[in-house]
Scaffold this motif. Structure first.
Motif, PDB file in Angstrom:
ATOM      1  N   PHE A 144       1.194  -1.541   0.397  1.00  0.00           N
ATOM      2  CA  PHE A 144      -0.284   0.133  -0.413  1.00  0.00           C
ATOM      3  C   PHE A 144       1.365   0.808  -0.201  1.00  0.00           C
ATOM      4  O   PHE A 144       2.018   1.652   0.790  1.00  0.00           O
ATOM      5  N   VAL A 145       0.664   2.090  -1.194  1.00  0.00           N
ATOM      6  CA  VAL A 145       1.826   3.542  -0.996  1.00  0.00           C
ATOM      7  C   VAL A 145       0.584   4.540  -0.751  1.00  0.00           C
ATOM      8  O   VAL A 145      -0.417   4.296  -1.639  1.00  0.00           O
ATOM      9  N   SER A 146       1.839   5.632  -1.158  1.00  0.00           N
ATOM     10  CA  SER A 146       0.941   6.518  -1.206  1.00  0.00           C
ATOM     11  C   SER A 146       2.333   8.030  -1.786  1.00  0.00           C
ATOM     12  O   SER A 146       2.680   7.227  -1.149  1.00  0.00           O
ATOM     13  N   VAL A 147       1.044   9.003  -2.410  1.00  0.00           N
ATOM     14  CA  VAL A 147       2.477   9.318  -3.015  1.00  0.00           C
ATOM     15  C   VAL A 147       2.340  10.858  -2.967  1.00  0.00           C
ATOM     16  O   VAL A 147       1.385  11.443  -3.352  1.00  0.00           O
ATOM     17  N   ASP A 148       3.418  11.256  -3.001  1.00  0.00           N
ATOM     18  CA  ASP A 148       3.524  13.166  -2.238  1.00  0.00           C
ATOM     19  C   ASP A 148       2.926  13.642  -3.545  1.00  0.00           C
ATOM     20  O   ASP A 148       2.777  13.589  -4.402  1.00  0.00           O
ATOM     21  N   GLY A 149       2.592  15.263  -3.381  1.00  0.00           N
ATOM     22  CA  GLY A 149       2.631  16.534  -4.005  1.00  0.00           C
ATOM     23  C   GLY A 149       3.890  16.521  -5.034  1.00  0.00           C
ATOM     24  O   GLY A 149       3.539  16.691  -6.677  1.00  0.00           O
ATOM     25  N   ALA A 150       5.334  16.281  -4.548  1.00  0.00           N
ATOM     26  CA  ALA A 150       6.085  16.079  -4.911  1.00  0.00           C
ATOM     27  C   ALA A 150       6.801  14.898  -6.186  1.00  0.00           C
ATOM     28  O   ALA A 150       7.883  14.572  -7.310  1.00  0.00           O
ATOM     29  N   GLY A 151       5.502  13.494  -6.206  1.00  0.00           N
ATOM     30  CA  GLY A 151       6.086  12.186  -6.920  1.00  0.00           C
ATOM     31  C   GLY A 151       6.686  11.163  -5.984  1.00  0.00           C
ATOM     32  O   GLY A 151       7.506  10.215  -6.501  1.00  0.00           O
ATOM     33  N   GLU A 152       7.110  11.613  -4.467  1.00  0.00           N
ATOM     34  CA  GLU A 152       7.806  10.662  -4.432  1.00  0.00           C
ATOM     35  C   GLU A 152       6.656   9.282  -3.314  1.00  0.00           C
ATOM     36  O   GLU A 152       5.670   9.967  -3.200  1.00  0.00           O
ATOM     37  N   VAL A 153       7.371   8.207  -3.772  1.00  0.00           N
ATOM     38  CA  VAL A 153       6.308   6.996  -3.249  1.00  0.00           C
ATOM     39  C   VAL A 153       6.726   5.840  -2.397  1.00  0.00           C
ATOM     40  O   VAL A 153       7.287   6.424  -1.319  1.00  0.00           O
ATOM     41  N   TYR A 154       5.962   6.695  -1.065  1.00  0.00           N
ATOM     42  CA  TYR A 154       6.249   6.344   0.214  1.00  0.00           C
ATOM     43  C   TYR A 154       5.020   4.748   1.018  1.00  0.00           C
ATOM     44  O   TYR A 154       3.609   4.330   0.119  1.00  0.00           O
TER      45      TYR A 154
ATOM     46  N   THR B 235       1.956   3.726   2.765  1.00  0.00           N
ATOM     47  CA  THR B 235       1.231   3.665   3.046  1.00  0.00           C
ATOM     48  C   THR B 235       1.260   4.163   4.970  1.00  0.00           C
ATOM     49  O   THR B 235       0.800   4.489   6.007  1.00  0.00           O
ATOM     50  N   TYR B 236       1.723   2.452   5.165  1.00  0.00           N
ATOM     51  CA  TYR B 236       1.328   2.052   6.581  1.00  0.00           C
ATOM     52  C   TYR B 236       2.841   1.408   7.348  1.00  0.00           C
ATOM     53  O   TYR B 236       3.818   1.813   6.694  1.00  0.00           O
ATOM     54  N   GLY B 237       2.383   1.720   8.518  1.00  0.00           N
ATOM     55  CA  GLY B 237       3.638   0.639   9.196  1.00  0.00           C
ATOM     56  C   GLY B 237       4.491   2.586   8.864  1.00  0.00           C
ATOM     57  O   GLY B 237       3.962   2.988   9.539  1.00  0.00           O
ATOM     58  N   ASP B 238       6.088   2.028   9.342  1.00  0.00           N
ATOM     59  CA  ASP B 238       6.768   3.583   9.163  1.00  0.00           C
ATOM     60  C   ASP B 238       6.902   4.377   7.712  1.00  0.00           C
ATOM     61  O   ASP B 238       7.631   5.511   8.334  1.00  0.00           O
ATOM     62  N   GLN B 239       5.996   4.658   7.376  1.00  0.00           N
ATOM     63  CA  GLN B 239       6.226   5.215   6.019  1.00  0.00           C
ATOM     64  C   GLN B 239       7.246   5.500   5.438  1.00  0.00           C
ATOM     65  O   GLN B 239       7.258   6.824   4.865  1.00  0.00           O
ATOM     66  N   SER B 240       7.593   4.409   5.206  1.00  0.00           N
ATOM     67  CA  SER B 240       9.519   5.210   4.234  1.00  0.00           C
ATOM     68  C   SER B 240       9.205   4.999   3.098  1.00  0.00           C
ATOM     69  O   SER B 240       8.276   4.439   2.311  1.00  0.00           O
ATOM     70  N   PRO B 241      10.367   5.417   2.593  1.00  0.00           N
ATOM     71  CA  PRO B 241      10.008   5.345   0.864  1.00  0.00           C
ATOM     72  C   PRO B 241       9.126   4.000   0.014  1.00  0.00           C
ATOM     73  O   PRO B 241      10.851   3.085   0.977  1.00  0.00           O
ATOM     74  N   VAL B 242       9.315   3.659  -1.301  1.00  0.00           N
ATOM     75  CA  VAL B 242       9.462   2.403  -0.980  1.00  0.00           C
ATOM     76  C   VAL B 242      10.883   2.021  -2.181  1.00  0.00           C
ATOM     77  O   VAL B 242      10.961   3.028  -3.037  1.00  0.00           O
ATOM     78  N   ASP B 243      10.545   0.772  -1.182  1.00  0.00           N
ATOM     79  CA  ASP B 243      12.149   0.901  -2.087  1.00  0.00           C
ATOM     80  C   ASP B 243      11.746   0.164  -3.624  1.00  0.00           C
ATOM     81  O   ASP B 243      11.595  -1.534  -3.444  1.00  0.00           O
ATOM     82  N   PHE B 244      11.986  -0.022  -3.957  1.00  0.00           N
ATOM     83  CA  PHE B 244      12.056  -0.544  -6.136  1.00  0.00           C
ATOM     84  C   PHE B 244      12.591  -1.643  -6.029  1.00  0.00           C
ATOM     85  O   PHE B 244      12.391  -2.720  -6.910  1.00  0.00           O
TER      86      PHE B 244
END
Length: 138
Positions: free
Chosen positions: A105-115, A117-126
Motif C-alpha cells: 500500500f503506497v501513498s504518493v506525495d505532491g512531489a511524486g515521492e512514493v512512500y 502508507t502504513y508502518g514507518d511510512q518509509s520510501p518504497v524500495d523499488f
C-alpha cells in the motif's frame, strides 16, 4: 450395467497382473528422462536473466476500479511518480519463487515521492520489488 462394471474390474485385475515391477521402474525412468531436462532448462532460463524486460511479469496498480498493469518496475515507478501524485493506491506483483502475489500500500506525495502508507511510512524500495519479482517466459 452390472455386467459392464464386472467386465471392467476383471480387465483392470488382468492389467495389474501383467504389469510387473520392472515395467513400472522403466516407465518411471522414461518419465524422469523426459521431464527433468525440460525443468532444468526452464529454471536455467529464469536464473540467467533477472531483468524482467524480456519476460512477462505481473505488476499492477489497484486504484478503486481504475487498475493499470505494467511490464516492468521502472514503468511502475515512473507512472506512480507522475500520474498518481496525492493519491493512495496499492501495488500488486507476483513474487519468487512460485508467483504468489504481494501487496504494498503506497501513498504518493505532491512531489511524486512514493512512500509506504502504513508502518514507518518509509520510501518504497523499488529495487527490492525488482529482486522479488517473479518473471515467467511468454
Amino acid at each position: 450395467m452390472l455386467q459392464a462394471k464386472s467386465n471392467m474390474c476383471q480387465g483392470i485385475k488382468q492389467l495389474k497382473q501383467e504389469l510387473t515391477r520392472d515395467d513400472v521402474g522403466q516407465l518411471n525412468a522414461q518419465h524422469s528422462a523426459i521431464s527433468e531436462p525440460l525443468l532444468g532448462k526452464e529454471f536455467e532460463r529464469q536464473e540467467q536473466s533477472s531483468d524482467c524486460d524480456t519476460y512477462n511479469a505481473y505488476i499492477k496498480i489497484k486504484d478503486f476500479g481504475r487498475d493499470k498493469e505494467f511490464r516492468s518496475v521502472d514503468e511502475l515507478q515512473s507512472a506512480l511518480s507522475s500520474l498518481y501524485k496525492g493519491r493512495h493506491v496499492s501495488i500488486i506483483y507476483s513474487t519468487k519463487p512460485y508467483g504468489l502475489l504481494a501487496t504494498v500500500f503506497v501513498s504518493v506525495d505532491g512531489a511524486g515521492e512514493v512512500y509506504e502508507t502504513y508502518g514507518d511510512q518509509s520510501p518504497v524500495d523499488f529495487s527490492a520489488i525488482k529482486d522479488e519479482l517473479f518473471c515467467k517466459t511468454r
